[in-house]
Design an enzyme around this catalytic site. Structure first.
Site, PDB file in Angstrom:
ATOM      1  N   ASP A  18       0.946  -1.239   0.029  1.00 41.73           N
ATOM      2  CA  ASP A  18      -0.025   0.119  -0.067  1.00 41.73           C
ATOM      3  C   ASP A  18       0.684   1.173  -0.119  1.00 41.73           C
ATOM      4  O   ASP A  18       0.783   1.917  -0.831  1.00 41.73           O
ATOM      5  CB  ASP A  18      -0.996   0.002   1.149  1.00 41.73           C
ATOM      6  CG  ASP A  18      -2.076  -1.197   1.297  1.00 41.73           C
ATOM      7  OD1 ASP A  18      -2.280  -1.536   0.095  1.00 41.73           O
ATOM      8  OD2 ASP A  18      -2.330  -1.684   2.348  1.00 41.73           O
ATOM      9  N   ARG A  98      -1.177   0.995  16.438  1.00 42.18           N
ATOM     10  CA  ARG A  98      -1.490   2.004  15.752  1.00 42.18           C
ATOM     11  C   ARG A  98      -1.722   3.540  16.219  1.00 42.18           C
ATOM     12  O   ARG A  98      -1.218   4.476  15.926  1.00 42.18           O
ATOM     13  CB  ARG A  98      -2.983   1.986  15.091  1.00 42.18           C
ATOM     14  CG  ARG A  98      -3.102   0.710  14.085  1.00 42.18           C
ATOM     15  CD  ARG A  98      -2.030   0.951  13.046  1.00 42.18           C
ATOM     16  NE  ARG A  98      -1.873  -0.219  11.972  1.00 42.18           N
ATOM     17  CZ  ARG A  98      -1.052  -0.886  11.696  1.00 42.18           C
ATOM     18  NH1 ARG A  98       0.182  -0.758  12.211  1.00 42.18           N
ATOM     19  NH2 ARG A  98      -1.115  -1.777  10.602  1.00 42.18           N
ATOM     20  N   ASP A 127      -8.047  -0.002  10.812  1.00 33.99           N
ATOM     21  CA  ASP A 127      -6.865   0.826  10.962  1.00 33.99           C
ATOM     22  C   ASP A 127      -6.913   2.468  10.806  1.00 33.99           C
ATOM     23  O   ASP A 127      -6.593   3.346  11.116  1.00 33.99           O
ATOM     24  CB  ASP A 127      -5.524   0.280  10.287  1.00 33.99           C
ATOM     25  CG  ASP A 127      -4.817  -0.889  11.131  1.00 33.99           C
ATOM     26  OD1 ASP A 127      -5.063  -0.918  12.193  1.00 33.99           O
ATOM     27  OD2 ASP A 127      -3.916  -1.437  10.465  1.00 33.99           O
ATOM     28  N   SER A 179      -2.318 -10.147   3.232  1.00 35.88           N
ATOM     29  CA  SER A 179      -2.314  -8.751   3.953  1.00 35.88           C
ATOM     30  C   SER A 179      -1.740  -8.952   5.508  1.00 35.88           C
ATOM     31  O   SER A 179      -2.322  -9.824   6.208  1.00 35.88           O
ATOM     32  CB  SER A 179      -3.416  -8.182   3.927  1.00 35.88           C
ATOM     33  OG  SER A 179      -3.288  -6.934   4.619  1.00 35.88           O
TER      34      SER A 179
END
Length: 407
Positions: A18, A98, A127, A179
């Protein structure tokens, strides 16, 4: 947000699929803006290798690598573990990383005078919420760019197409395009064959598991470990004083070797859909288990039960990106109070994916062998008669009333 005003963007950069394609995409779609890449080191180890060269080659002006490992462990992992917070069996490895990364991201954005912060989270995931709520907490007026909510790319295959067209090197291919999210606490796997809930994870396939082995391939001989805690915080492993970070890393090795900490679940995402994930959390699973065993002898019944109820709320807050909220802070204060006497030692036997209690000791133990024994003691068993009569009085009265009204 007026694109014309975006001259400098700070990008949360992992070097994965990404964020690798986001750098050239930002320059193409935001006035050839300067892109400053920021990677938060939360223990992803080998994923940081060659990151600066890759970021610069794909168009970033510079790369910051922030060592957040100690902060991540002490300020996020340990408070969550002390709370016993588990979200649908998931030990929250991505969730509490995060806000830690986002905090560092904002610090760099403010230092660099950035016009916006960008992240590579998809519009389907959790996220995006975790990053953006943390950014709003530390920089409430900062514009946020989320390419997955803007661009025409619709899949990871199309991302690979974009990368190939722009000569962006990738460490993955279409066949191994899971992923993944990795840090010192866990590794997650999503996508590909795992999207079919009827498929068994390929635990025995070489290269699938990265933090350990399948229980089938674990040693036939058990491994004993002893963990010591002070006020709920791990302080020693097998008699050796260590930091919490060092203990987690050592437990990852021991747990991984014994097939500990594998989880395959379909979880309920914040955005409303169900999603399947396979998680590796070897050291974390051991830490949670040992801490729970110690609490079983150190906490009184009412405190333990209330803490178990609130742990669900705590887990939901962490999972839903609400770390920087008054409620999470209040719950952490409650948890810290409950941990004042959670000091002692726990022995566990690790064997082929299992964690077996093998002993627990504490100077603050509320367990009394003299009272609980099946042998002779000073406990007056006749006392229970009056207790039962009073405790059962409402049931008795209700039965009498019900019988009278049936006549």
């Amino acid at each position: 947000m007026n694109k014309e005003n975006i001259k400098k963007v700070v990008l949360a950069y992992s070097g994965g699929l990404d964020t690798s394609i986001i750098i050239p995409w930002l320059k193409e779609n935001y006035n050839n803006c300067e892109v400053i890449a920021v990677s938060g080191n939360v223990g992803q180890a080998d994923e940081l290798e060659g990151l600066e060269e890759k970021a610069l080659k794909t168009g970033a002006s510079k790369l910051y690598v922030l060592d957040l490992t100690e902060e991540y462990v002490d300020d996020y992992i340990i408070p969550t573990m002390k709370a016993g917070a588990v979200y649908e069996e998931y030990l929250l490895g991505t969730s509490h990383a995060r806000p830690c990364i986002a905090k560092g991201l904002v610090e760099i954005a403010l230092k660099e005078g950035a016009d916006a912060i960008c992240h590579g989270c998809t519009g389907k995931g959790n996220d995006q919420v975790r990053f953006e709520l943390a950014i709003k907490h530390f920089a409430p007026s900062m514009p946020i760019i989320a390419p997955w909510r803007e661009w025409s790319i619709k899949s990871r295959d199309e991302e690979i197409d974009y990368a190939e067209a722009h000569n962006i090197p990738l460490k993955i291919n279409r066949e191994t395009n899971y992923s993944k999210d990795k840090n010192l606490w866990h590794l997650s796997h999503e996508g590909l064959d795992l999207e079919d809930t009827g498929n068994e994870p390929l635990y025995e396939k070489p290269g699938f598991l990265e933090m350990g082995v399948s229980p089938i391939m674990a040693p036939d001989k058990p491994t004993y470990i002893e963990l010591e805690f002070e006020k709920g915080v791990p302080v020693a492993l097998d008699g050796k004083k260590m930091s919490a970070k060092e203990i987690i890393l050592a437990l990852n090795k021991l747990g991984g070797e014994n097939g500990i900490g594998l989880l395959d679940i379909v979880e309920n995402r914040l955005v409303g859909m169900k999603c399947r994930g396979v998680y590796e959390t070897p050291g974390g699973a051991i830490l949670y288990k040992a801490h729970s065993v110690l609490e079983s002898i150190c906490l009184d019944k009412m405190t333990l039960h209330e803490k178990q109820k609130l742990s669900i709320t705590f887990a939901e807050l962490v999972y839903n990106g609400q770390w920087f909220t008054p409620l999470r802070e209040a719950l952490s204060a409650f948890v810290d109070k409950t941990q004042e006497n959670v000091t002692g030692k726990v022995r566990l036997k690790l064997y082929k994916g299992n964690m077996i209690n093998a002993g627990v000791w504490s100077d603050y133990s509320l367990y009394s062998e003299e009272i609980a024994t099946f042998g002779e003691s000073d406990y007056n068993q006749k006392d229970s008669e009056g207790f039962i009569n009073l405790y059962g009085l409402p049931i008795k009265v209700q039965a009498i009333v019900d019988a009278k009204n049936k006549k």
